[in-house]
Design a protein around this motif. Structure first.
Motif, PDB file in Angstrom:
ATOM      1  N   UNK A 167      86.317 105.221  37.093  1.00  0.00           N
ATOM      2  CA  UNK A 167      87.405 105.658  37.956  1.00  0.00           C
ATOM      3  C   UNK A 167      87.378 104.838  39.237  1.00  0.00           C
ATOM      4  N   UNK A 168      88.407 104.036  39.447  1.00  0.00           N
ATOM      5  CA  UNK A 168      88.536 103.287  40.691  1.00  0.00           C
ATOM      6  C   UNK A 168      89.661 103.852  41.552  1.00  0.00           C
ATOM      7  N   UNK A 169      90.304 104.919  41.088  1.00  0.00           N
ATOM      8  CA  UNK A 169      91.473 105.440  41.787  1.00  0.00           C
ATOM      9  C   UNK A 169      91.145 106.524  42.794  1.00  0.00           C
ATOM     10  N   UNK A 170      90.147 106.297  43.614  1.00  0.00           N
ATOM     11  CA  UNK A 170      89.796 107.302  44.627  1.00  0.00           C
ATOM     12  C   UNK A 170      90.859 107.331  45.722  1.00  0.00           C
ATOM     13  N   UNK A 171      91.076 108.516  46.259  1.00  0.00           N
ATOM     14  CA  UNK A 171      92.108 108.686  47.277  1.00  0.00           C
ATOM     15  C   UNK A 171      91.546 108.576  48.690  1.00  0.00           C
ATOM     16  N   UNK A 172      90.348 109.119  48.915  1.00  0.00           N
ATOM     17  CA  UNK A 172      89.782 109.069  50.269  1.00  0.00           C
ATOM     18  C   UNK A 172      88.362 108.492  50.286  1.00  0.00           C
ATOM     19  N   UNK A 173      87.955 107.893  49.203  1.00  0.00           N
ATOM     20  CA  UNK A 173      86.633 107.276  49.148  1.00  0.00           C
ATOM     21  C   UNK A 173      86.751 105.787  48.850  1.00  0.00           C
ATOM     22  N   UNK A 174      85.821 105.026  49.408  1.00  0.00           N
ATOM     23  CA  UNK A 174      85.526 103.682  48.936  1.00  0.00           C
ATOM     24  C   UNK A 174      84.123 103.748  48.355  1.00  0.00           C
ATOM     25  N   UNK A 175      83.935 103.204  47.154  1.00  0.00           N
ATOM     26  CA  UNK A 175      82.682 103.377  46.428  1.00  0.00           C
ATOM     27  C   UNK A 175      82.141 102.013  46.001  1.00  0.00           C
ATOM     28  N   UNK A 176      80.898 101.746  46.379  1.00  0.00           N
ATOM     29  CA  UNK A 176      80.208 100.544  45.894  1.00  0.00           C
ATOM     30  C   UNK A 176      79.520 100.891  44.584  1.00  0.00           C
ATOM     31  N   UNK A 177      79.413  99.894  43.682  1.00  0.00           N
ATOM     32  CA  UNK A 177      79.700  98.471  43.888  1.00  0.00           C
ATOM     33  C   UNK A 177      81.087  98.000  43.484  1.00  0.00           C
ATOM     34  N   UNK A 178      82.032  98.920  43.192  1.00  0.00           N
ATOM     35  CA  UNK A 178      83.317  98.451  42.670  1.00  0.00           C
ATOM     36  C   UNK A 178      84.377  98.259  43.752  1.00  0.00           C
ATOM     37  N   UNK A 179      84.572  99.246  44.612  1.00  0.00           N
ATOM     38  CA  UNK A 179      85.747  99.200  45.488  1.00  0.00           C
ATOM     39  C   UNK A 179      85.429  99.068  46.969  1.00  0.00           C
ATOM     40  N   UNK A 180      84.157  99.153  47.361  1.00  0.00           N
ATOM     41  CA  UNK A 180      83.861  99.242  48.785  1.00  0.00           C
ATOM     42  C   UNK A 180      84.054  97.911  49.502  1.00  0.00           C
ATOM     43  N   UNK A 181      83.419  96.852  49.004  1.00  0.00           N
ATOM     44  CA  UNK A 181      83.602  95.559  49.663  1.00  0.00           C
ATOM     45  C   UNK A 181      85.066  95.109  49.611  1.00  0.00           C
ATOM     46  N   UNK A 182      85.721  95.107  48.443  1.00  0.00           N
ATOM     47  CA  UNK A 182      87.140  94.716  48.436  1.00  0.00           C
ATOM     48  C   UNK A 182      87.988  95.574  49.374  1.00  0.00           C
ATOM     49  N   UNK A 183      87.660  96.879  49.461  1.00  0.00           N
ATOM     50  CA  UNK A 183      88.434  97.750  50.339  1.00  0.00           C
ATOM     51  C   UNK A 183      88.284  97.383  51.795  1.00  0.00           C
ATOM     52  N   UNK A 184      87.077  97.062  52.214  1.00  0.00           N
ATOM     53  CA  UNK A 184      86.853  96.675  53.607  1.00  0.00           C
ATOM     54  C   UNK A 184      87.492  95.321  53.907  1.00  0.00           C
ATOM     55  N   UNK A 185      87.298  94.364  53.004  1.00  0.00           N
ATOM     56  CA  UNK A 185      87.872  93.031  53.221  1.00  0.00           C
ATOM     57  C   UNK A 185      89.394  93.114  53.287  1.00  0.00           C
ATOM     58  N   UNK A 186      89.984  93.908  52.438  1.00  0.00           N
ATOM     59  CA  UNK A 186      91.438  94.080  52.453  1.00  0.00           C
ATOM     60  C   UNK A 186      91.910  94.604  53.805  1.00  0.00           C
ATOM     61  N   UNK A 187      91.176  95.563  54.363  1.00  0.00           N
ATOM     62  CA  UNK A 187      91.574  96.148  55.655  1.00  0.00           C
ATOM     63  C   UNK A 187      91.339  95.174  56.804  1.00  0.00           C
ATOM     64  N   UNK A 188      90.277  94.388  56.714  1.00  0.00           N
ATOM     65  CA  UNK A 188      90.039  93.372  57.749  1.00  0.00           C
ATOM     66  C   UNK A 188      91.180  92.364  57.753  1.00  0.00           C
ATOM     67  N   UNK A 189      91.598  91.947  56.578  1.00  0.00           N
ATOM     68  CA  UNK A 189      92.677  90.969  56.502  1.00  0.00           C
ATOM     69  C   UNK A 189      94.020  91.577  56.882  1.00  0.00           C
ATOM     70  N   UNK A 190      94.165  92.869  56.664  1.00  0.00           N
ATOM     71  CA  UNK A 190      95.397  93.532  57.098  1.00  0.00           C
ATOM     72  C   UNK A 190      95.506  93.534  58.615  1.00  0.00           C
ATOM     73  N   UNK A 191      94.357  93.642  59.302  1.00  0.00           N
ATOM     74  CA  UNK A 191      94.377  93.571  60.761  1.00  0.00           C
ATOM     75  C   UNK A 191      94.808  92.183  61.228  1.00  0.00           C
ATOM     76  N   UNK A 192      94.335  91.156  60.552  1.00  0.00           N
ATOM     77  CA  UNK A 192      94.745  89.794  60.907  1.00  0.00           C
ATOM     78  C   UNK A 192      96.251  89.622  60.709  1.00  0.00           C
ATOM     79  N   UNK A 193      96.762  90.143  59.605  1.00  0.00           N
ATOM     80  CA  UNK A 193      98.197  90.040  59.338  1.00  0.00           C
ATOM     81  C   UNK A 193      98.996  90.811  60.382  1.00  0.00           C
ATOM     82  N   UNK A 194      98.493  91.983  60.784  1.00  0.00           N
ATOM     83  CA  UNK A 194      99.188  92.772  61.797  1.00  0.00           C
ATOM     84  C   UNK A 194      99.245  92.030  63.122  1.00  0.00           C
ATOM     85  N   UNK A 195      98.136  91.384  63.495  1.00  0.00           N
ATOM     86  CA  UNK A 195      98.111  90.650  64.765  1.00  0.00           C
ATOM     87  C   UNK A 195      99.104  89.491  64.732  1.00  0.00           C
TER      88      UNK A 195
END
Length: 712
Positions: free
Chosen positions: A520-548
């Motif tokens: 299950x990778x479809x968590x609603x309020x969790x990021x879980x390693x080793x599958x979704x945590x790093x990609x989830x954080x990197x995605x949000x970091x890059x979203x901040x760059x795009x917002x700026x």
């Protein structure tokens, strides 16, 4: 029970990780980043321990707390050699070592590590000899060598030696019939040269200083002497009829990192028990000797232990100052931090804990909020509540007399379904966890030992309760720290108590991952390693760059124990190059270089050390003006993101988000006492200017009683 990790990816290298991120549309994009963009992680760890030492050197700290930091430094350095240096040495010996991310070859890393460690150990010894020992004398506490004791004290210790020390000593001589003895890791020893007066022959003997006795023996009230000095003064009784020519203290550090074959077919518990026995016989990675040791004895030890010259650490005695923790525990409250009682206001004592959580999410901050009246109470009340049907919990580390484990046993014996995921490979707590696992199984709990190849490091509790209104609800705790009632008084951690259905569904799904064969990778309020945590954080970091770039509010704030993962660091570099302000509050290792022109100009890195061990992990993303805040168990290291089951939970309550963000900003303020990292990897302690007083954030939170009043 050992679970096959087929539904989690195995540990992957950087190339495999890059491929995975590329498939997810999160390619690393590092083509234009400089090759020397990472600091060396081993030296960064040593610089963390240097900050601990600086607390021991700080005359503004309470004296016995300085003594405690002196002991912590020694204990930390022991673990560094047992794990990090030993691991690198082992990889070099097997031909598996490659260049580090910092670009250093393994031999270069070891040489630099040895140089810095030598410098710090000498500085540590000087702090004891020239600073703390005289300061203790002024307060009536003395650490004395044998020759400095009064005659009456020596006589008292002679009786003590005869009655309590002599019976447990075993001198081991080395000659043609007796080979050089095995020297166990972290044991303190005396190397003794004796001569037979009849034959004139000299021989080497080893006397182990018993670890079951106090490191420093009290000769009279508040006057102490090292245990090895008492033994050395009585060597004539151990070698009757022989002449004792010389004696020298020495100490060995061995590899104590666990090696468990990921493809073992036998039970994980049995494999771990076998490896724990083997660990006692790991290769030597450090030899500590007093600087007065004779060249002949040192050469003998070097030869017999098969070590190189750069593994020898000559320091002024006494050795093993980790034992100074007993001095720090003296009943002298005026020389320690003022007493502190955690707040019990997070959940009122007359308020039912399940009703309180139904009414609102509860965010607790330990040790400022009581662990006993919040997290521990939740498990204990669940164990006795007839409406509770099931309890599921992860255990990574817990105390020896754990009320959490007792409550789980009580729940199982009361007929509730209890599932406990016990991580057997929690470093240096393996034996304790094996014992708890067996005790839980005997009580009827369903015990799962997790995954071969992955540590279960997440901090989760799930309680299923049939409430009075007939609704079946899931009450969850997701924390940043262990279920350990003792360390909860010393470690700084956050915990979220909630019955939000989305969190309940996510945590239930994750426990199904841990105990069964689901994906299950479809968590609603969790990021879980080793599958979704790093990609989830990197995605949000890059979203901040795009917002700026789009002119929207953008900012990143991170609080963690260690920042090493290259993919995350590169994403932060990219965000900085886009102009995003990035604040990193790190306790220990940081491989990121802040303030490098054209690379990380907008990144600031701070560290806070003090009375409590900063242990929580917090991730804040500006998200266009609607901050997204995550807390959880995951540090930004390969082991956390690739080889552990970790969780972050998104904090939904606006007030909680504001409090966490305000706390992060307070820690990064120029007016807060902290260490600042520069681009070369050097940490500078922020010092107050004339007429200026810096804020100690931990003292501030203690005085606030409720951490939510961050602004005073």
């Amino acid at each position: 029970m050992t679970v096959n990790p087929g539904h989690f990816p195995q540990s992957s290298g950087t190339d495999a990780l890059s491929d995975a991120l590329s498939e997810a549309g999160l390619g690393t994009r590092t083509e234009t980043l400089p090759d020397d963009r990472y600091l060396d992680r081993e030296e960064s760890w040593l610089r963390f321990n240097q900050r601990v030492l600086e607390l021991a050197e700080d005359p503004e700290m309470p004296l016995l707390e300085r003594v405690r930091f002196l002991a912590i430094f020694a204990s930390n350095l022991d673990e560094f050699f047992m794990v990090r240096v030993a691991g690198l040495t082992r990889r070099m010996a097997t031909g598996l070592a490659v260049k580090s991310a910092s670009g250093r070859r393994p031999r270069e890393v070891l040489e630099r590590t040895s140089q810095v460690a030598h410098e710090l150990m000498l500085r540590h010894a000087a702090c004891f000899r020239d600073d703390l020992r005289p300061a203790l004398v002024k307060e009536g506490v003395e650490i004395l060598r044998w020759d400095e004791l009064a005659d009456t004290e020596q006589e008292r210790l002679r009786r003590l030696f005869r009655d309590r020390i002599y019976p447990v000593l075993t001198p081991l001589v080395v000659d043609s019939a007796h080979p050089f003895p095995y020297i166990s890791g972290l044991s303190l020893n005396l190397a003794v040269i004796v001569r037979d007066p009849e034959s004139g022959k000299s021989m080497f003997a080893r006397v182990k200083v018993p670890p079951v006795l106090p490191r420093f023996i009290e000769a009279s009230p508040d006057r102490f002497t090292p245990l090895e000095d008492v033994i050395a003064a009585h060597l004539g009784q151990l070698f009757t009829g022989m002449e004792v020519l010389e004696h020298h203290a020495f100490r060995v550090t061995r590899n104590q990192d666990l090696e468990i074959d990921d493809d073992i077919s036998e039970g994980l518990l049995q494999a771990l028990e076998r490896e724990l026995l083997r660990r006692r016989f790991g290769p030597v990675v450090r030899l500590e000797v007093e600087e007065s040791i004779s060249p002949a004895v040192l050469e003998l030890l070097t030869t017999e232990l098969a070590i190189d010259g750069d593994q020898i650490y000559r320091v002024p005695g006494p050795l093993d100052l980790a034992g100074m923790s007993a001095i720090a525990d003296l009943d002298r409250p005026e020389l320690r931090y003022p007493p502190f009682v955690p707040s019990k206001e997070a959940i009122a004592q007359d308020e039912g804990i399940f009703g309180a959580i139904r009414e609102r999410d509860v965010l607790v901050h330990h040790p400022y909020d009581s662990f006993t009246t919040t997290v521990q109470r939740l498990i204990e009340d669940a164990a006795t509540d007839p409406r509770v049907l099931a309890i599921k919990q992860t255990l990574y580390r817990t105390s020896g007399d754990s009320p959490i484990v007792d409550a789980l046993i009580d729940a199982a014996e009361a007929g509730k379904q209890v599932v406990v995921v016990v991580e057997l490979k929690a470093r240096f707590d393996e034996r304790a966890n094996i014992a708890w696992a067996r005790k839980l199984e005997q009580a009827g709990c369903h015990v799962v030992y997790g995954f071969v190849g992955l540590k279960t490091h997440c901090k989760l509790a799930l309680i299923v309760r049939q409430d009075a209104d007939g609704v079946l609800r899931r009450y969850c705790h997701i924390g940043t720290g262990n279920y350990h009632s003792k360390t909860a008084r010393l470690y700084e951690d956050f915990g979220l108590l909630t019955c939000d259905p989305a969190v309940g569904e996510d945590v239930s799904a994750l426990f199904n991952h841990l105990t069964g064969y689901s994906r299950n990778d479809g968590y609603r309020r969790l990021l879980v390693a080793p599958r979704t945590l790093r990609p989830g954080l990197v995605e949000r970091i890059r979203a901040e760059a795009a917002a700026h770039r789009a002119g929207r509010p953008a900012r990143i704030r991170i609080k963690c124990n260690s920042l090493v993962d290259e993919v995350v660091i590169d994403a932060l570099y990219e965000a900085s190059r886009a102009g995003v302000p990035v604040d990193v509050w790190v306790r220990g290792i940081c491989a990121l270089r802040p303030g490098v022109p054209g690379l990380s100009e907008t990144i600031r890195v701070r560290s806070v050390l003090g009375r409590f061990l900063e242990h929580s992990r917090v991730y804040v993303f500006e998200n266009g003006g609607e901050p997204e805040v995550w807390i959880g168990s995951a540090d930004l290291m390969h082991r956390n993101l690739d080889r552990r089951v970790e969780t972050l939970v998104r904090v939904s309550d606006a007030e909680h988000r504001d409090r966490l963000t305000e706390l992060m900003d307070l820690a990064m303020s120029d007016g807060t006492a902290s260490w600042w990292l520069d681009a070369d990897g050097d940490w500078a302690r922020r010092t107050a200017g004339p007429g200026e007083k810096l804020l100690d954030i931990q003292t501030h939170l203690v005085r606030s009683h409720r951490w939510r009043t961050v602004d005073g």
